[in-house]
Motif scaffolding. Structure first.
Motif, PDB file in Angstrom:
ATOM      1  N   GLU A 134       0.834  -1.206   0.000  1.00  0.00           N
ATOM      2  CA  GLU A 134       0.000   0.000   0.000  1.00  0.00           C
ATOM      3  C   GLU A 134       0.870   1.259   0.000  1.00  0.00           C
ATOM      4  O   GLU A 134       0.605   2.221  -0.731  1.00  0.00           O
ATOM      5  CB  GLU A 134      -0.927   0.017   1.222  1.00  0.00           C
ATOM      6  CG  GLU A 134      -2.015  -1.025   1.195  1.00  0.00           C
ATOM      7  CD  GLU A 134      -3.138  -0.684   0.224  1.00  0.00           C
ATOM      8  OE1 GLU A 134      -3.254   0.495  -0.162  1.00  0.00           O
ATOM      9  OE2 GLU A 134      -3.894  -1.599  -0.151  1.00  0.00           O
ATOM     10  N   THR A 137       2.744   1.674  -3.334  1.00  0.00           N
ATOM     11  CA  THR A 137       1.799   2.124  -4.356  1.00  0.00           C
ATOM     12  C   THR A 137       1.582   3.632  -4.268  1.00  0.00           C
ATOM     13  O   THR A 137       1.513   4.333  -5.290  1.00  0.00           O
ATOM     14  CB  THR A 137       0.445   1.401  -4.206  1.00  0.00           C
ATOM     15  OG1 THR A 137       0.648  -0.006  -4.371  1.00  0.00           O
ATOM     16  CG2 THR A 137      -0.568   1.891  -5.222  1.00  0.00           C
ATOM     17  N   THR A 185      -5.209   4.423   8.188  1.00  0.00           N
ATOM     18  CA  THR A 185      -6.286   3.529   7.751  1.00  0.00           C
ATOM     19  C   THR A 185      -6.169   3.257   6.255  1.00  0.00           C
ATOM     20  O   THR A 185      -5.633   4.080   5.503  1.00  0.00           O
ATOM     21  CB  THR A 185      -7.669   4.145   8.028  1.00  0.00           C
ATOM     22  OG1 THR A 185      -7.769   5.409   7.351  1.00  0.00           O
ATOM     23  CG2 THR A 185      -7.885   4.353   9.518  1.00  0.00           C
ATOM     24  N   PHE A 186      -6.659   2.100   5.863  1.00  0.00           N
ATOM     25  CA  PHE A 186      -6.628   1.692   4.463  1.00  0.00           C
ATOM     26  C   PHE A 186      -8.023   1.212   4.102  1.00  0.00           C
ATOM     27  O   PHE A 186      -8.432   0.110   4.489  1.00  0.00           O
ATOM     28  CB  PHE A 186      -5.587   0.599   4.249  1.00  0.00           C
ATOM     29  CG  PHE A 186      -4.186   1.022   4.604  1.00  0.00           C
ATOM     30  CD1 PHE A 186      -3.353   1.550   3.635  1.00  0.00           C
ATOM     31  CD2 PHE A 186      -3.719   0.924   5.908  1.00  0.00           C
ATOM     32  CE1 PHE A 186      -2.064   1.962   3.957  1.00  0.00           C
ATOM     33  CE2 PHE A 186      -2.434   1.326   6.237  1.00  0.00           C
ATOM     34  CZ  PHE A 186      -1.609   1.850   5.246  1.00  0.00           C
ATOM     35  N   ALA A 187      -8.757   2.053   3.356  1.00  0.00           N
ATOM     36  CA  ALA A 187     -10.169   1.771   3.068  1.00  0.00           C
ATOM     37  C   ALA A 187     -10.367   0.433   2.364  1.00  0.00           C
ATOM     38  O   ALA A 187     -11.343  -0.271   2.618  1.00  0.00           O
ATOM     39  CB  ALA A 187     -10.748   2.899   2.216  1.00  0.00           C
ATOM     40  N   SER A 188      -9.428   0.074   1.505  1.00  0.00           N
ATOM     41  CA  SER A 188      -9.587  -1.167   0.738  1.00  0.00           C
ATOM     42  C   SER A 188      -9.304  -2.405   1.579  1.00  0.00           C
ATOM     43  O   SER A 188      -9.712  -3.508   1.220  1.00  0.00           O
ATOM     44  CB  SER A 188      -8.657  -1.155  -0.473  1.00  0.00           C
ATOM     45  OG  SER A 188      -7.297  -1.066  -0.061  1.00  0.00           O
ATOM     46  N   GLN A 189      -8.595  -2.222   2.691  1.00  0.00           N
ATOM     47  CA  GLN A 189      -8.242  -3.358   3.557  1.00  0.00           C
ATOM     48  C   GLN A 189      -8.399  -2.949   5.022  1.00  0.00           C
ATOM     49  O   GLN A 189      -7.405  -2.588   5.679  1.00  0.00           O
ATOM     50  CB  GLN A 189      -6.808  -3.820   3.291  1.00  0.00           C
ATOM     51  CG  GLN A 189      -6.555  -4.293   1.861  1.00  0.00           C
ATOM     52  CD  GLN A 189      -5.181  -4.896   1.717  1.00  0.00           C
ATOM     53  OE1 GLN A 189      -4.842  -5.931   2.300  1.00  0.00           O
ATOM     54  NE2 GLN A 189      -4.335  -4.244   0.910  1.00  0.00           N
TER      55      GLN A 189
END
Length: 289
Positions: A134, A137, A185-189
């Protein structure tokens, strides 16, 4: 088939610089030293500029010509001469690894200790694979998805230095990061950060890993200016500072500059929570998640 010219790896450059320093300390020309070794007059110059190999036995003999008889120095020079041409495991990734990153990976593999101030990110050696992917990226703006995956694999492979290094003690690693990093925070995970924090707690159990957290209500400190790493080596190799930005990293090696960053790290440590409190902070945030 003609001999291939030596590739100027970072190890070979450091070896050449050290030999040049010892030669200059006794006021000897490279031509004279080459003659005393029975070499062509230009060979030592090529060794000092990382354009030629030197055998460990020749390196030891050269040190004798310079009057250097300290056992630890001789051992260090012989070891670097022996390893200077070795390729790192990361070479299998080809051009994905930039020249500057290759240099850093050599430094990291040879270092005794690394001290990291990382105010905005969890440092690379402490990242899970998912977190690394993440972050890479987000930061590797010019990279393709395939290159991002490769860089994430490299990040995970680097972490072997924390547990085993071909008979050498594991890397002594001390990292200081800001408490805000723990709340990323990581919205996709959604579960990614909880796994990352648990990973931090596991690594904190290693005797060679120290993790400290700068609290939200912290005193002003040098870490506010950005990340840096203090990379230390066995004698006689000098300490190196690694600085990073979006275009890659670069090194600071001058004695006075290095001392400034070492002092800065000490002040950052003083502003951070003690190790036990840092661990409790990570644990509480993990439980809330």
């Amino acid at each position: 088939m003609p001999n291939q010219p030596a590739q100027p790896t970072l190890r070979r450059r450091r070896l050449g610089d050290a030999l040049k320093k010892f030669r200059k300390q006794v006021g000897m020309s490279s031509e004279h030293a080459s003659e005393l070794m029975g070499w062509d007059r230009t060979k030592l110059s090529k060794i000092e500029t990382a354009r030629a190999h030197i055998k460990p036995t020749d390196a030891k003999e050269l040190l004798g010509i310079y009057g250097m008889d300290a056992p630890d120095v001789i051992m260090a020079i012989e070891g670097l001469a022996r390893d200077a041409g070795k390729k790192g495991w990361w070479t299998t990734y080809g051009n994905v690894v930039t020249a500057g990153y290759k240099d850093y990976l050599y430094l990291e593999s040879d270092a005794d200790s690394v001290r990291v101030s990382s105010p905005n990110l969890i440092p690379g050696l402490l990242q899970t694979g998912a977190y690394a992917r993440e972050i890479i990226t987000a930061l590797a703006i010019t990279r393709t998805p395939e290159e991002v995956n490769a860089l994430a694999e490299i990040c995970k492979a680097r972490q072997a230095v924390l547990t085993a290094r071909d008979g050498r003690p594991p890397l002594n690693y001390w990292a200081v990061m800001h408490e805000a990093v723990l709340h990323q925070t990581f919205a996709s995970q959604p579960s990614l950060m909880r796994e990352q924090l648990r990973h931090l707690l596991d690594l904190a159990d290693l005797p060679n890993v120290t993790i400290q957290i700068l609290p939200t209500e912290m005193a002003p400190n040098p870490g506010m200016l950005g990340p840096f790493e203090v990379v230390r080596f066995p004698h006689p190799w000098p300490t190196v500072i690694n600085l990073e930005n979006l275009r890659g990293g670069y090194f600071v090696e001058g004695t006075e500059d290095v001392e400034v960053f070492e002092t800065a790290f000490d002040r950052i440590v003083a502003a951070a929570l003690p190790v036990d409190q840092s661990r409790e902070t990570i644990k509480k945030i993990t439980e809330k998640g």
